[in-house]
Design a protein around this motif. Structure first.
Motif, PDB file in Angstrom:
ATOM      1  N   GLY A  65      -5.885  12.024  40.443  1.00 27.28           N
ATOM      2  CA  GLY A  65      -7.269  11.628  40.632  1.00 27.28           C
ATOM      3  C   GLY A  65      -8.139  12.242  39.555  1.00 27.28           C
ATOM      4  N   GLY A  66      -9.209  12.908  39.961  1.00 24.45           N
ATOM      5  CA  GLY A  66     -10.090  13.543  38.987  1.00 24.45           C
ATOM      6  C   GLY A  66      -9.702  14.967  38.648  1.00 24.45           C
ATOM      7  N   PHE A  67      -8.726  15.524  39.343  1.00 22.46           N
ATOM      8  CA  PHE A  67      -8.339  16.913  39.101  1.00 22.46           C
ATOM      9  C   PHE A  67      -7.246  17.001  38.041  1.00 22.46           C
ATOM     10  N   SER A  68      -7.271  18.092  37.291  1.00 21.93           N
ATOM     11  CA  SER A  68      -6.207  18.335  36.307  1.00 21.93           C
ATOM     12  C   SER A  68      -6.047  19.830  36.091  1.00 21.93           C
ATOM     13  N   ILE A  69      -4.814  20.216  35.778  1.00 21.62           N
ATOM     14  CA  ILE A  69      -4.488  21.593  35.410  1.00 21.62           C
ATOM     15  C   ILE A  69      -3.645  21.534  34.140  1.00 21.62           C
ATOM     16  N   SER A  70      -4.027  22.323  33.141  1.00 18.77           N
ATOM     17  CA  SER A  70      -3.317  22.326  31.854  1.00 18.77           C
ATOM     18  C   SER A  70      -2.919  23.745  31.488  1.00 18.77           C
ATOM     19  N   ALA A  71      -1.770  23.870  30.827  1.00 14.46           N
ATOM     20  CA  ALA A  71      -1.318  25.158  30.302  1.00 14.46           C
ATOM     21  C   ALA A  71      -0.596  24.897  28.987  1.00 14.46           C
ATOM     22  N   ASN A  72      -0.887  25.708  27.963  1.00 10.43           N
ATOM     23  CA  ASN A  72      -0.220  25.500  26.679  1.00 10.43           C
ATOM     24  C   ASN A  72      -0.144  26.799  25.890  1.00 10.43           C
ATOM     25  N   TYR A  73       0.702  26.761  24.895  1.00 11.19           N
ATOM     26  CA  TYR A  73       0.945  27.913  24.014  1.00 11.19           C
ATOM     27  C   TYR A  73       1.033  27.409  22.584  1.00 11.19           C
ATOM     28  N   VAL A  74       0.374  28.131  21.655  1.00 10.41           N
ATOM     29  CA  VAL A  74       0.429  27.787  20.233  1.00 10.41           C
ATOM     30  C   VAL A  74       0.600  29.063  19.426  1.00 10.41           C
ATOM     31  N   ALA A  75       1.532  29.025  18.481  1.00  7.12           N
ATOM     32  CA  ALA A  75       1.747  30.147  17.564  1.00  7.12           C
ATOM     33  C   ALA A  75       1.420  29.675  16.154  1.00  7.12           C
ATOM     34  N   VAL A  76       0.393  30.266  15.555  1.00  3.81           N
ATOM     35  CA  VAL A  76       0.000  29.885  14.195  1.00  3.81           C
ATOM     36  C   VAL A  76       1.149  30.114  13.219  1.00  3.81           C
ATOM     37  N   ASN A  77       1.861  31.218  13.388  1.00  5.76           N
ATOM     38  CA  ASN A  77       2.970  31.562  12.497  1.00  5.76           C
ATOM     39  C   ASN A  77       4.324  31.242  13.132  1.00  5.76           C
ATOM     40  N   GLY A  78       4.353  30.258  14.003  1.00  5.53           N
ATOM     41  CA  GLY A  78       5.583  29.947  14.721  1.00  5.53           C
ATOM     42  C   GLY A  78       6.697  29.416  13.859  1.00  5.53           C
ATOM     43  N   ASN A  79       6.399  29.006  12.638  1.00  9.94           N
ATOM     44  CA  ASN A  79       7.428  28.478  11.733  1.00  9.94           C
ATOM     45  C   ASN A  79       8.047  29.559  10.851  1.00  9.94           C
TER      46      ASN A  79
END
Length: 560
Positions: free
Chosen positions: A334-348
């Motif tokens: 519906g109108g609800f959402s939950i988000s989770a994420n991870y980003v590494a600038v130097n991950g490469n």
């Protein structure tokens, strides 16, 4: 035909099957003979002298006469609709209709016989089409790739005012910040801030940016996005070279994303997004940005207008738009959402000291967001944990006053929260859409990373906020007008005020009008003003008139 015959003959047949309610002596045999003997079928209901349009069965009788021609009436031109129907009369009516239906059936048989070959060919084609449709349904999606692009021309410049002069400490901080951003030294001790800024970025400049999106789908529900980018904003009045790092223009993050140089084409995004069941969506990419992995963006203030300050829901710490190697998951119902994420600038990078996933050198951010929205209203709360690792991870584009930007780079970790939302009217009018947000960030640092500033940064807090308004269909349908006011990320609490003064505020405004020349071309003139862009660095020394920044720009955007 069978259905029609059943509907037509049902009442007549029922009349025939009903018990005989009258004797032969009670029947008007003469009238029945007259009805049965009438061979002249009427062709219009108007031929009946005793049938008026006000009769309740007028339309039904008209259909029987004009469409099927099986009502004869009496020789005197009457229908006698109010007279009871005898079984003899019912038999006469039934016989007339059966004769007519037999004629139609014989004609159909003749036509079917005549066009037998053509009908066989058509039947074969239909069978062939049905087979192809079945094949398409079984394999209803094939790999597709769509290309779309956005090219932007920007011409404009900055004007600087005030006669505040830089002390030795102020010059050191500004030059150290330029080092972090990869720029040249910004100012000499004793030099006026306005003179230093004008010497570096006082000219009018004409720059471009080009984004090419390649969106590929393999199932119709997934997305492989490749974004290619080229531009020459690095040395522009809006790029990293400007000592006033609050005038970055939105969408032109080339200077902060490791671009190989002006005019060089680079891969700016590469990620794959796919559904997991009905409610979950996963994203993984070797070059993905934080907002690519959020189910909801808490602002309707246009992201392609002017200053970066007003792009991040008022909380650039919670929404740093970190770009690197990452993955995320969101849930929507519906109108609800939950988000989770991870980003590494130097991950490469393979060296764990200055790269990798989940290492001390990752320069990483982890974000969680909960949101709700409908057609007119949306609100979100986000939390982001950042380990900047000497860079600007966690504060996209240096979106803060100089001391705060340097404080981010020297922090061991930053915990950020943001509350943002919007309201927009259902229709164009005097009421604008309203987007607003606030962010709070808590810093921690030690002497190993921050040196003498450690006591001032450790335990310090920084904040930001904004309000953005947009009116649609202003003067001409399709054109829009907007303005925003707010404060970029600034120190509001110091870990040690003897080391770091939290008097770091600066107000920013922008005004713009977007001409929609065609569906794919728009021209946006804009002006902006920064009251105290160097924040607390303008305190001390000869600072009676301080330092301010006024600018103007005209952006032309081509979408294809």
């Amino acid at each position: 035909m069978k259905l029609f015959r059943q509907l037509l003959l049902a009442p007549v047949a029922l009349g025939l099957m009903a018990p005989v309610a009258a004797t032969a002596g009670e029947m008007n045999l003469d009238g029945i003979n007259q009805y049965a003997a009438s061979e002249d079928q009427v062709t219009s209901i108007t031929q009946f002298s005793d049938v008026q349009p006000t009769e309740w069965a007028y339309q039904a009788l008209s259909n029987l006469i004009e469409r099927y021609g099986c009502v004869a009436g009496y020789p005197d031109g009457t229908f006698r609709g109010k007279k009871p129907l005898s079984r003899w009369e019912a038999a006469a009516l039934l016989n007339a209709c059966l004769d007519r239906i037999t004629e139609v059936t014989d004609e159909l048989r003749r036509l079917l016989k005549e066009f037998e070959k053509e009908l066989a060919i058509l039947r074969g084609r239909v069978d062939n089409l049905e087979a192809k449709v079945g094949e398409l349904e079984a394999n209803q999606f094939s790999t597709t790739t769509k290309l779309r692009g956005v090219a932007t021309f920007t011409i404009g410049g900055n004007a600087y005012g005030g006669d505040g002069e830089a002390s030795l400490g102020q010059a050191f901080v500004l030059n150290r910040l330029q080092e972090v951003k990869g720029g040249e030294p910004a100012i000499r001790p004793g030099q006026q801030f306005s003179d230093a800024a004008a010497a570096q970025q006082g000219a009018v400049a004409f720059n471009y940016n080009l984004d090419l999106y390649l969106d590929t789908s393999f199932t119709g529900k997934d997305l492989l996005r490749t974004r290619l980018r080229a531009g020459n904003f690095g040395s522009s009045p809006w790029g990293a070279a400007n000592p006033d790092n609050l005038v970055g223009l939105n969408a032109f993050e080339v200077a902060f994303e490791g671009a190989p140089g002006a005019d060089a084409l680079m891969v700016n995004r590469l990620f794959y997004q796919f559904p997991l069941g009905k409610s979950f969506t996963a994203t993984v990419g070797g070059k993905v940005r934080q907002d690519d992995m959020l189910a909801f963006w808490p602002s309707v203030y246009p992201a392609d207008t002017v200053l970066d300050i007003f792009t991040y829901g008022g909380a650039p710490g919670a929404y740093p738009l970190t770009l690197g190697s990452g993955a995320g998951l969101w849930w929507k119902s519906g109108g609800f959402s939950i988000s989770a994420n991870y980003v590494a600038v130097n991950g490469n990078v393979g060296n764990p000291n200055n790269g990798g996933i989940g290492t001390d050198g990752s320069a990483q951010t982890g974000t969680a967001q909960i949101a709700w929205n409908n057609e007119n209203f949306g609100i979100a709360a986000a939390y982001t944990y950042t380990t900047p690792q000497g860079g600007l991870a966690g504060l996209y584009g240096g979106n803060a006053t100089p001391v705060t930007t340097l404080g981010y780079a020297l922090s061991d970790s930053v915990s950020s929260v943001g509350i943002s939302g919007y309201w927009q009217p259902s229709n164009s009018g005097w009421l604008p859409s309203i987007s607003t947000g606030w962010g709070l960030n808590s810093h921690s640092a030690n002497s190993d990373s921050a040196g003498g500033l450690a006591d001032g940064i450790d335990g310090a807090q920084t904040q930001s906020w904004y309000v953005g308004l947009q009116w649609s269909d202003v003067f001409i349908k399709g054109n829009s007008l907007g303005m925003a006011v707010g404060q970029a990320t600034m120190f509001t609490k110091s870990g040690d005020e003897d080391v770091l003064d939290p008097n770091d505020g600066n107000y920013a405004w922008e005004w713009w009008y977007k001409f929609q020349v065609t569906d794919n071309i728009s021209i946006t003139p804009a002006i902006f003003y920064l009251s105290r862009p160097l924040g607390q660095l303008q305190k001390g020394g000869d600072d009676s008139d301080g330092f301010d920044n006024f600018g103007g720009v005209v952006k032309t955007t081509f979408k294809f």
